[in-house]
Each structure stands twice: as structure tokens, then as C-alpha cells.
Write a protein that holds these residues in place. Structure first.
Motif, PDB file in Angstrom:
ATOM      1  N   LYS A  88     -11.797  11.095  -2.875  1.00  0.00           N
ATOM      2  CA  LYS A  88     -10.561  11.339  -3.614  1.00  0.00           C
ATOM      3  C   LYS A  88      -9.662  10.107  -3.534  1.00  0.00           C
ATOM      4  O   LYS A  88      -9.706   9.347  -2.577  1.00  0.00           O
ATOM      5  N   VAL A  89      -8.785   9.967  -4.569  1.00  0.00           N
ATOM      6  CA  VAL A  89      -7.799   8.889  -4.546  1.00  0.00           C
ATOM      7  C   VAL A  89      -6.750   9.258  -3.512  1.00  0.00           C
ATOM      8  O   VAL A  89      -6.040  10.257  -3.654  1.00  0.00           O
ATOM      9  N   ASP A  90      -6.668   8.423  -2.453  1.00  0.00           N
ATOM     10  CA  ASP A  90      -5.763   8.740  -1.351  1.00  0.00           C
ATOM     11  C   ASP A  90      -4.550   7.825  -1.320  1.00  0.00           C
ATOM     12  O   ASP A  90      -3.479   8.232  -0.884  1.00  0.00           O
ATOM     13  N   MET A  91      -4.716   6.589  -1.756  1.00  0.00           N
ATOM     14  CA  MET A  91      -3.601   5.641  -1.757  1.00  0.00           C
ATOM     15  C   MET A  91      -3.842   4.584  -2.827  1.00  0.00           C
ATOM     16  O   MET A  91      -4.886   4.567  -3.492  1.00  0.00           O
ATOM     17  N   TYR A  92      -2.862   3.676  -2.961  1.00  0.00           N
ATOM     18  CA  TYR A  92      -2.905   2.655  -4.021  1.00  0.00           C
ATOM     19  C   TYR A  92      -2.524   1.306  -3.440  1.00  0.00           C
ATOM     20  O   TYR A  92      -1.594   1.213  -2.624  1.00  0.00           O
ATOM     21  N   GLY A  93      -3.225   0.282  -3.895  1.00  0.00           N
ATOM     22  CA  GLY A  93      -2.808  -1.090  -3.616  1.00  0.00           C
ATOM     23  C   GLY A  93      -2.016  -1.596  -4.809  1.00  0.00           C
ATOM     24  O   GLY A  93      -2.495  -1.562  -5.946  1.00  0.00           O
ATOM     25  N   LEU A  97       0.859  -1.173   0.000  1.00  0.00           N
ATOM     26  CA  LEU A  97       0.000   0.000   0.000  1.00  0.00           C
ATOM     27  C   LEU A  97       0.905   1.235   0.000  1.00  0.00           C
ATOM     28  O   LEU A  97       1.841   1.341   0.804  1.00  0.00           O
ATOM     29  N   CYS A  98       0.660   2.159  -0.911  1.00  0.00           N
ATOM     30  CA  CYS A  98       1.495   3.359  -0.983  1.00  0.00           C
ATOM     31  C   CYS A  98       0.616   4.593  -1.145  1.00  0.00           C
ATOM     32  O   CYS A  98      -0.539   4.503  -1.557  1.00  0.00           O
ATOM     33  N   ARG A  99       1.190   5.749  -0.828  1.00  0.00           N
ATOM     34  CA  ARG A  99       0.466   7.005  -0.918  1.00  0.00           C
ATOM     35  C   ARG A  99       1.384   8.060  -1.525  1.00  0.00           C
ATOM     36  O   ARG A  99       2.577   8.080  -1.260  1.00  0.00           O
TER      37      ARG A  99
END
Length: 904
Positions: A310-315, A232-234
Motif C-alpha cells: 500500500k502507499v504509505d508515504m510520499y517523497g 517525506l510525508c505521510r
């Protein structure tokens, strides 16, 4: 062949699979080489697109010459026409060379062509340069006659149909096996996916630190999908960098980025809210491929996570071991897992609000696909239903029947089930699991997925596997299954049922005479008529070829006689085929159950035995199985075994007996020759009556090799008589209906004459009256061609068939033989005397000889001698004799030490 191409067409997966199967087995080249070496033709295979599967076989130098001589446009047109036709499966055409023929053959499966031959023949008998404006191909050693080339094409066509049909049956069996394996694997995968998703859902109300929950989610997802890494990253505020919030690695795999420091944003972290899926690097730019290589990544999926709109993080989920084609179910699972994580994060932001968590859960479960139902494990009360559940099962939820409906599907050990709703006609796979709900209660979560489309497809495949593709009747497999059920029912209810086994009489003559397409039309018409008989509409089966089985179920047994009579009535009328009426009869065997047995295969065997009794008794009749018939079946099997062995060893066990034919027109009767009569002296079984073994030989399809052997031997023996003192002796040889309808019967007779050296006028071929009259036009053609060889034709058993005087005048006859049934009571039967006298006068008028068979007494001889009868045959003079006995009595002047046969 490289210039021959078809227009691109769409073929079914099964057809394409069969073509590939033929390529991989490498049998095509072996078959075509064997064909070319055996009959001096040139051949190759092409697939459904016209692409060559094999090189052209034949003499290499001649094949190369042949390729230059072929008109590719003509060949293209032939291939396209045959492959697109629904009726035509072969084509033969002339070419620009007078002695070159070209043929295309296709074999179909699943309604589409899958195997195509292209065959060329350089003819040895069709080129006369001075009489033809087309040139001929000269200097070829590999040549064939036109007639032989046509026979080769017919044989290859039949072989190809059988080959592809066998491959289609094998493909159906393999598909059924693959389907079963796939269903089991799919069920197991769905169950594991449901369990993994349930494990993640339980984290919604977990109060552990968010970092710990993130790692648990990544571990669950990564382990279930067997990923290399999950993270998981931001994005940072700089927007061109990312922070790693949590990561998980599979065994010895390494993520490749530092977890505690900001990193440069990789190219696969996009600015929008859409998932990014990569299965390999082939479509990437050079710099993007190089960046992936630095991370050691082969495939990846990136799922954006929305927080408060809103897009806050990514898997980020990767595969580092090899390229990976991501499945739709895998992508959906990742998206669902990230939605749950999104809900957990939203819940924390909303200060652990139960209502907020529940609302997030409802949103998630409304969008995961399928119907979801949650109920209290102890009280059974409904706690949650998603949108799909309310839409599909609204009525059941409203009236409170949903729990009762679902409980029918629950199997505690497996956690899976199946549900069918009659009203919408839909099938559902049901998955259920126990879990802790958001409020801490123990619940049962039930997920239902629509599998109607898969069920319909499976049902269609099952129907194809149990249905005869030509007639639409059920096949042997279905027959055996249903028969077992009816036998069991009859035993339990103490009732009776019956099994009818039918075989069409002389069906091969329809196929050979009119073509297989008309034989197929006849089979379909017969099947349709069976299904119109009340009581057996759904219990008719095609066992293969021209054999059918009909089950009379116990509830219709009292109507057995009516059913049998209606079946017989079907065959009393002619069938309209190829613009003419043709008769086709059947022989039937009947066995009752459970009186005659309860084992399916034994009942079918007994019905088959009874059917054979009908064949042996003269065909076109019905026989019931009895213990007496059953006791004879062992002898029939012994006869069949020994007959096959006898024909395989050159037919040496079959002997010829000779019955003299006497000319009584002079002062003293004199022998003019003999009728050759076949006898079987089996090494194992001893002497067997012709009445017993000839019907079996016809039934087994062995009458042709046996009859052809007798024809050759009789010609050799008569030739020997002619060359050693008896030049006028003639020999009569009987031709069975099956022999006479061989496509190459004229060539067989011609070969026997040539090899033996007999004068054609000393050979008389006898055909039965019923055979000659049943297909008068065809018989005129066949007998006329035989007559052109110089051979004499005799009409045997006259008076027992359906002749008219016009028919007799139409046939090229030399002799009429009056059946012995008219002679038996000649001394007392006024009608018999009048009949023989009338036929004698008729024979004199139309210029043919009359032979009376069965003369046994002096009184019979006296009466016949006073009529215009020239030839007599019967026990009054002699019974059928072995060759040595006949020669001793009627050819005593033969060389004493050289009796045998001589070849020209």
C-alpha cells in the motif's frame, strides 16, 4: 510574399539548425540587397516552409508594384516543385507579363533544402506590345536583359550551393565538438549518480534510527540533484491532512510547512500510486497555481512509497528558484532512491531480517535498469546478479569468465570503462564502485548500461565526417590520416609506397557545358571505377572539386605500374553523359615514400607539383616527382604569386607582340595585318616564355581575364591602324579552350568590338582544331553566333587533330591555318608537300583562305608560293615584334606623334 506557404514537411534537426543560423547571422538581407543593386533584379529569401526570411529588395516603389503583379499560385507551384525535386535546384518561368521573369533557387544540405531565393527580373528586351498578347510592366527603371538574367540565376545558384556546403561543414565540426562535450558530461553525471545510489544502498544494513536514515537519504538526493527542498510525508487518518516525517533544505531555502504538526493535504499529494511530475504551473488550475505560490514552488516531483503493498508515504522534491524541466535520468534516480528507502522501511518492519533485506535489495536491483553484478572484493566470488545481468551475460557467468571479461574494462582511477560484446554486437558503459554489502563484506558493485544505439549513431556521424558526400570516397582528412599510417608502416618495415595525385583535364567544360548535375554524375562514375581496381579499393580519396588522391600501400607497391595503367585505361574510353559520349582525360603526379619524404603535407605537395608538370607538358599524362621538378616548384610558386598580382593590377604586365601575315597572291608579298601573340614581362621575374606561363594561367583559372584583356587591347590597336591609313589591316587573336567555353564569350567579343570601334570583319578569332572538333555541335553554335557579329573565324594548328572533311564543312570557317610541323621538313618530305597541296585545293573548293604557318626558309617559301596558298606567316618574313617595331616596319605612315589607341 506573405501569401506563399509550403505544405508542412519534416526536416532534420541539422537542416532546421542551419536555417536558424542563416537568420541569426543577418547576412541574407545584405546579400540580396547587394545582388539587387548590382544587377537590377528584385529578390528575397524564404525558408523551407516558404515563410519569408527577408523583405523583397529593390527599388521600394517598384517592389511594391511587383508584388501586386505576381501570380501567387504560379510562384507557389514553382517553390513546391523545386523544393521537392531531387534533380532540379532552380526554375525560371515566364509570367502573365511579357517582360517579367520569375526564378526560384534552392540550396540543399543533408539531402534537404535549407536556403531558397525568389528572384524577379523586369526584362528590357522581351516586350513588344503589338506582337504579344500579354501586357508588359511599364515605367520600371530597374530592368535587365533576358540573357543577363539567366546568367545571374546561374551565378546565384552556384554561390548558394557553396554557401550551404560551407555551412554544412561548419555544422559537422560544431556537432562533433558538442558531442564530445556531451559524452564527457554524461560520463561524469552517470558516475556521480552511481556513487550517490551506492551511498544510499549502504544504508540498508545501517542500524541508526529511521529518522536519521531518512534525513541522510533526503540530503544525498537533494545535494546530488541540487534541489531546493526534499521531504517525506505521510497521510493522517483523516486523509485530508499530512504529517511531515523528515525534511531537508538547500542552504537558505525553507520548506514552508511546520514539521511537527498536521498540515492540510496539498493538491499534489494524490490518492494513487503514480508519480506526480510538475515542471511549471502553466497547466494548473487557478487555485492550484495560487497554492503553489504560497509555498514558493516552481517545479516538483512526488514519488509514492509502497509499504506492504500500500502507499504509505510520499517523497516530495521541489525547486523554488525557477521553473525546471525534469530529466528522465533525474526522475529514475529519485524513484530508485525511494525504492531503497522502501526496502529499508520494509526491512525494519520484518524485524531486521537479513533474508528480507536481501530479497528487497534483489527486487530493487532487478528494476533499476541496466545489468548489475556484485562480487566479493577479496575472493572474487559472485554474490549477486540481477535479471538483466543474467540475461545478457548468462554464458560468461556460467563458464566463469565474467571476472576476466570485466577486468579488461576497469580503470581504477576513474571508476568507469567500456565493454564490447562481439556476438550480440553490443556496447556497454561500465561503472564500478567499492561498497559494504548487506552482510558486512567489502564488495565490488559493477553496473553496465547498454550504449549500442549511441555508439552506432556516433559511428555514423564519424563516417559522414570522413566521407565525401558526393562520391562516397574518403575525404582529405581521412587521406592525411591514412597516409601518415602507411608512411610509418613503410619506414618500420623498410618498404616503399606511392601517392598518386590526379586532376581531371578541362573538367570545368563538362560542368559549364552540360550542367553541374552531369559533372557530379561523371565524378561518381570515376570514383566507382577507381574502387574496382585491385589493390586500391579502400585507398581512394576525393580531395575536393575534380582532384583525387590514391595511396598505393607498401603491400601493393610492386603492382604500382599495373595500377597506374589501369587508372589510365579508365580515361581511354568515353563517358556517356546526356545522351552522348564525352571524353575526359586526367593528369597524374606520382611521389614515392619514404624516399621522397615522410611528412604527409610535404608528400601531398610534391605529388601536386608532379601533377602540374603533367598539365604543363600537355595534359593527359603521368609525371613522377624528381628533385629537378622539386627545384622548379619554387619558381612555379613565384610565377603564381606574380601572375595573380599582375591580373589584379589590370593585366598591364602582359604585352602583345605582332607577327605579320603576308598575302603572296600579288606580284609582291604585302602585309595584311598580324597575329596578336601574348607575352609576359613580369616586373619581378622578367620576361617569361608563353610555353611556361600559359599552362599555369589555365591551371589557375586566370586565362580568362588575361585572354579577354589581350582581345580588347588587340582590337583597340587594330582599330587605330584602320582609322589612320591602314583600313584593311586585320588582327588575329587566339582564343583558348577555356575562353571559348565562357558562357558569355559572344558578349565579350561584341563588347571588345564596340569599345574599340574596330570593324568586325577586321577581327579574326583563331581556335585550335582539337577544340573545334571535340565538341562539334557546341562549337557550331558558339562560332555561329560569333560569326553573326561579322567576325572572321580561323581554324588553327590544322593537321594535328582529328578533323574529317565533313567536320571542316560544318564549321563556319574563313581561314584554315596549316600547322608549322608540316612546313618544317617541306623541302624533303613528300608527304608534307602532298598534304599542303591537298589542303590548298580543299580550301579553294570550300571557299576559305589558307594560311601556312612556320615558313622560315627561302626554299619553303618557293614551294608554298607554287601552290594555291594565299597567306603566309613565319620567320622568313619576320618574328613576332613589339608594337612599335611592327608599326615602324609595316605601318610607317601612322601619325608620328599620336601613336596609340582610339575609342569610338
Amino acid at each position: 510574399m506573405s501569401t506563399v506557404e509550403f505544405d508542412k514537411r519534416k526536416y532534420s534537426t541539422d537542416s532546421e539548425y542551419m536555417i536558424q543560423n542563416f537568420k541569426e547571422k543577418k547576412n541574407l538581407e545584405k546579400w540580396q540587397k547587394l545582388l539587387c543593386q548590382s544587377v537590377n533584379v528584385f529578390a528575397c529569401f524564404v525558408d523551407c516552409d516558404g515563410t519569408p526570411l527577408t523583405a523583397l529588395s529593390g527599388n521600394p516603389d517598384e517592389a511594391a508594384r511587383l508584388m501586386k503583379a505576381i501570380d501567387q499560385e504560379q510562384l507557389q507551384n514553382m517553390l513546391t516543385r523545386v523544393c521537392e525535386s531531387t534533380l532540379e535546384d532552380q526554375a525560371i518561368e515566364e509570367t502573365g507579363y511579357s517582360n517579367l521573369r520569375m526564378a526560384v533557387i534552392t540550396a540543399r544540405a543533408f539531402g534537404r533544402p535549407v536556403l531558397n531565393w525568389v528572384i524577379f527580373g523586369v526584362l528590357s528586351d522581351d516586350f513588344e506590345e503589338e506582337e504579344n498578347d500579354r501586357p508588359g510592366l511599364l515605367g520600371f527603371e530597374s530592368m535587365i536583359t533576358a540573357r543577363a538574367f539567366n546568367r545571374v540565376i546561374d551565378a546565384v545558384s552556384e554561390f548558394s550551393r557553396d554557401l550551404v556546403s560551407s555551412a554544412a561543414h561548419t555544422l559537422n565540426a560544431e556537432a562533433e565538438s558538442r558531442r564530445s562535450q556531451y559524452s564527457a558530461k554524461a560520463l561524469e553525471a552517470n558516475l556521480k549518480r552511481t556513487e550517490a545510489l551506492a551511498e544510499i544502498i549502504q544504508l540498508l544494513e545501517n542500524d541508526d534510527a529511521i529518522e536519521k536514515l531518512m534525513l541522510r537519504i533526503l540530503r544525498t538526493v537533494g545535494s546530488f540533484l541540487d534541489l531546493s527542498t526534499a521531504a517525506l510525508c505521510r497521510r493522517t487518518k483523516q486523509r485530508d491532512e499530512i504529517d511531515i516525517l523528515s525534511h531537508w533544505c538547500n542552504q537558505k531555502e525553507v520548506w514552508g510547512l511546520e514539521a511537527d504538526a498536521a498540515q492540510k493535504k496539498p493538491f499534489f499529494i494524490k490518492d494513487d500510486d503514480k508519480a506526480f511530475i510538475l515542471s511549471d504551473s502553466s497547466g494548473l488550475k487557478k487555485e492550484e497555481r495560487e497554492e503553489l505560490e504560497t509555498f514558493g514552488i516552481h517545479a516538483l516531483v512526488v514519488i509514492p512509497i509502497m509499504i506492504l503493498g500500500k502507499v504509505d508515504m510520499y517523497g516530495v522534491f521541489t525547486e523554488k528558484r525557477e521553473d525546471r524541466i525534469w530529466q528522465k535520468e533525474e526522475i529514475k534516480f529519485l524513484a530508485d532512491a525511494m525504492k531503497i528507502l522502501q526496502s529499508i522501511l520494509t526491512r525494519r518492519i520484518q524485524k531486521n531480517s537479513l533474508a528480507g533485506s536481501y530479497a528487497c535489495l534483489e527486487t530493487i536491483l532487478d528494476n533499476v535498469g541496466g545489468a548489475v553484478y556484485v562480487r566479493d572484493f577479496e575472493t572474487g566470488n559472485s554474490l549477486f546478479t540481477n535479471r538483466n545481468m543474467r540475461g545478457i551475460f548468462g554464458e560468461e557467468l556460467k563458464n566463469g569468465n565474467i571476472n576476466k571479461l570485466l577486468e579488461k574494462t576497469i580503470v581504477a582511477e576513474k571508476g568507469i570503462g567500456e565493454l564490447f560484446l562481439e556476438d550480440p554486437g553490443k556496447w556497454f558503459e561500465v561503472y564500478y564502485t567499492k561498497m559494504c554489502w548487506v552482510d558486512g563484506r567489502n564488495v565490488m558493485l559493477v553496473a553496465l548500461y547498454d550504449e549500442t544505439e549511441k555508439k552506432v549513431y556516433q559511428k555514423k556521424l564519424e563516417q559522414q565526417a570522413h566521407t565525401d558526400f558526393l562520391t562516397g570516397l574518403s575525404n582529405r582528412m581521412c587521406c592525411e590520416r591514412d597516409l601518415a599510417r602507411y608512411v610509418d608502416e613503410a619506414g618500420k618495415k623498410k618498404k616503399k609506397g606511392a601517392l598518386l595525385y590526379l586532376d581531371l583535364d578541362d573538367f570545368k567544360h563538362i560542368n559549364d557545358g552540360l550542367g553541374h548535375q552531369y559533372g557530379d554524375v561523371l565524378l561518381k562514375a570515376i570514383a566507382h571505377n577507381f574502387q574496382r581496381i585491385k589493390g586500391i579499393e579502400n585507398t581512394c580519396y576525393r580531395m575536393g572539386g575534380d582532384e583525387f588522391v590514391i595511396i598505393v600501400a607498401p603491400e601493393h607497391y610492386q603492382e604500382l605500374n599495373r595500377i597506374i595503367q589501369e587508372i589510365k585505361d579508365i580515361f581511354m574510353k568515353p563517358w556517356f553523359l546526356k545522351d552522348s559520349d564525352y571524353y575526359c582525360t586526367m593528369s597524374m603526379g606520382v611521389v614515392e615514400f619514404p624516399d621522397n619524404g615522410e611528412v604527409v603535407h610535404e608528400l601531398i605537395k610534391k605529388a601536386d607539383i608532379a601533377m602540374y608538370e603533367s598539365k604543363k607538358a600537355g595534359k593527359n599524362r603521368v609525371s613522377n616527382y624528381t628533385l629537378e621538378i622539386g627545384s622548379l616548384s619554387g619558381r612555379r610558386l613565384d610565377m603564381e604569386k606574380n601572375m595573380r598580382e599582375a591580373t589584379a593590377k589590370g593585366n598591364q604586365e602582359f604585352e602583345i607582340f605582332f607577327q605579320p601575315i603576308m598575302d603572296i597572291r600579288g606580284e609582291k608579298p604585302k602585309c595584311t595585318g598580324a597575329e596578336a601573340l601574348i607575352r609576359w614581362n613580369s616586373t619581378e621575374l622578367g620576361f617569361i616564355s608563353p610555353a611556361e606561363f600559359i599552362p599555369l594561367a589555365e591551371y589557375l583559372g586566370l586565362i580568362n581575364p588575361i585572354g579577354n584583356h589581350i582581345l580588347r587591347e588587340a582590337c583597340k590597336i587594330c582599330s587605330y591602324w584602320n582609322q589612320n591609313g591602314y583600313p584593311d589591316y586585320k588582327v588575329n587573336v587566339n582564343l583558348s579552350v577555356i575562353q571559348l567555353l565562357q558562357s558569355d564569350i559572344v558578349e565579350i567579343v561584341e563588347s571588345a568590338i564596340h569599345d574599340s570601334g574596330i570593324s568586325p570583319c577586321n577581327l579574326t578569332l583563331e581556335v585550335t582544331e582539337s577544340l573545334a572538333i571535340n565538341d562539334i555541335d557546341r562549337m557550331k553554335g558558339i562560332l555561329g553566333r560569333i560569326k553573326e557579329l561579322g567576325v572572321r573565324i580561323a581554324l588553327d594548328d590544322f593537321g594535328t587533330g582529328y578533323s574529317s572533311l565533313n567536320h571542316i564543312r560544318e564549321l563556319p570557317l574563313d581561314v584554315i591555318k596549316v600547322d608549322q610541323s608540316f612546313i618544317r621538313n617541306l623541302e624533303m618530305d613528300v608527304y608534307a608537300k602532298s598534304f599542303v597541296r591537298m589542303i590548298a585545293e580543299l580550301a579553294q573548293v570550300i571557299g576559305v583562305n589558307l594560311c601556312v604557318e612556320g615558313v622560315e626558309t627561302e626554299g619553303q617559301f618557293y614551294i608554298v608560293s607554287k601552290m594555291n596558298v594565299g597567306l603566309i606567316q613565319g620567320y622568313y618574313f619576320d618574328k613576332p615584334l613589339k608594337r612599335e617595331d611592327f608599326e615602324k616596319k609595316y605601318a610607317p605612315d601612322l601619325p608620328k606623334n599620336q601613336k596609340g589607341t582610339k575609342k569610338k
